[in-house]
Scaffold this motif. Structure first.
Motif, PDB file in Angstrom:
ATOM      1  N   ARG A   1       0.831  -1.200   0.000  1.00  0.00           N
ATOM      2  CA  ARG A   1       0.000   0.000   0.000  1.00  0.00           C
ATOM      3  C   ARG A   1       0.867   1.252   0.000  1.00  0.00           C
ATOM      4  N   THR A   2       0.361   2.308  -0.660  1.00  0.00           N
ATOM      5  CA  THR A   2       1.140   3.530  -0.784  1.00  0.00           C
ATOM      6  C   THR A   2       1.264   4.230   0.562  1.00  0.00           C
TER       7      THR A   2
ATOM      8  N   ASP B   1      -8.236  -4.241  -8.595  1.00  0.00           N
ATOM      9  CA  ASP B   1      -7.432  -3.928  -7.416  1.00  0.00           C
ATOM     10  C   ASP B   1      -6.864  -5.212  -6.801  1.00  0.00           C
ATOM     11  N   GLU B   2      -5.814  -5.708  -7.437  1.00  0.00           N
ATOM     12  CA  GLU B   2      -5.117  -6.884  -6.915  1.00  0.00           C
ATOM     13  C   GLU B   2      -3.635  -6.571  -6.941  1.00  0.00           C
TER      14      GLU B   2
ATOM     15  N   LYS C   1      -4.529   0.594 -12.494  1.00  0.00           N
ATOM     16  CA  LYS C   1      -5.586   0.178 -11.556  1.00  0.00           C
ATOM     17  C   LYS C   1      -6.484   1.375 -11.318  1.00  0.00           C
TER      18      LYS C   1
ATOM     19  N   ASP D   1      -1.334   3.324  -9.671  1.00  0.00           N
ATOM     20  CA  ASP D   1      -2.218   2.834  -8.626  1.00  0.00           C
ATOM     21  C   ASP D   1      -3.010   4.038  -8.096  1.00  0.00           C
ATOM     22  N   THR D   2      -2.573   4.661  -7.022  1.00  0.00           N
ATOM     23  CA  THR D   2      -3.246   5.867  -6.540  1.00  0.00           C
ATOM     24  C   THR D   2      -3.012   7.043  -7.491  1.00  0.00           C
TER      25      THR D   2
ATOM     26  N   SER E   1      -9.430   1.883 -10.349  1.00  0.00           N
ATOM     27  CA  SER E   1     -10.318   1.903  -9.180  1.00  0.00           C
ATOM     28  C   SER E   1      -9.626   2.436  -7.928  1.00  0.00           C
ATOM     29  N   ARG E   2      -8.299   2.524  -7.964  1.00  0.00           N
ATOM     30  CA  ARG E   2      -7.545   2.942  -6.787  1.00  0.00           C
ATOM     31  C   ARG E   2      -7.114   4.411  -6.856  1.00  0.00           C
ATOM     32  N   ARG E   3      -7.475   5.102  -7.922  1.00  0.00           N
ATOM     33  CA  ARG E   3      -6.950   6.449  -8.155  1.00  0.00           C
ATOM     34  C   ARG E   3      -7.388   7.442  -7.084  1.00  0.00           C
ATOM     35  N   LEU E   4      -6.445   8.213  -6.562  1.00  0.00           N
ATOM     36  CA  LEU E   4      -6.739   9.283  -5.601  1.00  0.00           C
ATOM     37  C   LEU E   4      -6.580  10.659  -6.228  1.00  0.00           C
TER      38      LEU E   4
END
Ligand code: IMP
Ligand code: MG
Length: 188
Positions: free
Chosen positions: A84-85, A159-160, A140, A112-113, A142-145
């Motif tokens: 995880r970031t 998200d794997e 990914k 990812d994020t 779905s994980r974008r912030l």
């Protein structure tokens, strides 16, 4: 059986993209990049690989691009160990050459994020390249912030946590020739 091979068998879940699938997609990306930058009358495409995850992808991609290409590398840190970031992004190594007025393509293993590339593209934009685009092997969404415009993407994935073909878990598995999902118990 070689103990390494046994270890990989134990920790690897399913293979998402095998060697042949990766090569085929990389070739498609190379053709698309070649066509796009030919249309832009590009006399030099500076490809910036983000260390260390982009190395296998970058090495394959540059060899299927029919343009004048130069390469440079940059290293950022966003992950310590784990999956995880951490949210904090640092520059560990900057590119060697100036990019002012150049066509720049940033090559990344996975978005990812988006925090790493957000920070990096802001930094590179400040140097006034002629153009700046992103090419990522995996995405990914779905994980974008944070919003990131991605021009070239190899594959979208759920998200794997994946490893191989540059992607690591705690520094390992980058040299696997395919992309696979790590079993959750492997990093629990
Ligand atoms: P972001 O800043 O969250 O977009 O993180 C991007 C970086 O996180 C990538 O360059 C990878 O090093 C790492 N990363 C994100 N997802 C994965 C994964 O599934 N496997 C391995 N590394 C990952
Ligand atoms: Mg990593």
């Amino acid at each position: 059986m070689n103990p390494w091979q046994k270890h990989v068998d134990d920790i690897m879940g399913k293979v998402l993209f095998d060697q042949q699938t990766l090569q085929r997609r990389v070739q498609e990306l190379g053709r698309q990049i070649t066509a796009d930058y030919q249309d832009a009358d590009c006399d030099e495409l500076v490809m910036i690989g983000i260390l260390r995850g982009s190395v296998p992808f970058m090495a394959d991609l540059i060899r299927v691009i029919d343009l004048p290409v130069t390469i440079d590398f940059m290293a950022m840190s966003s992950y310590a160990h784990g999956t995880r970031t951490s949210g904090s992004v640092r520059i560990l190594k900057d590119i060697n050459d100036a990019i002012t007025d150049k066509h720049v393509l940033v090559v990344e293993d996975i978005i990812d994020t988006g925090l790493t590339l957000k920070c990096l593209t802001e930094l590179l934009e400040a140097r006034k390249p002629r153009s700046l685009h992103i090419c990522t092997l995996l995405d990914k969404p779905s994980r974008r912030l944070t919003e990131i415009p991605v021009r070239y993407r190899g594959f979208e994935i759920p998200d794997e946590f994946v490893v191989g073909y540059g992607l690591d878990f705690a520094g390992h598995y980058r040299h696997l020739p395919y992309v696979g999902v790590l079993k959750p118990e492997a990093y629990a």
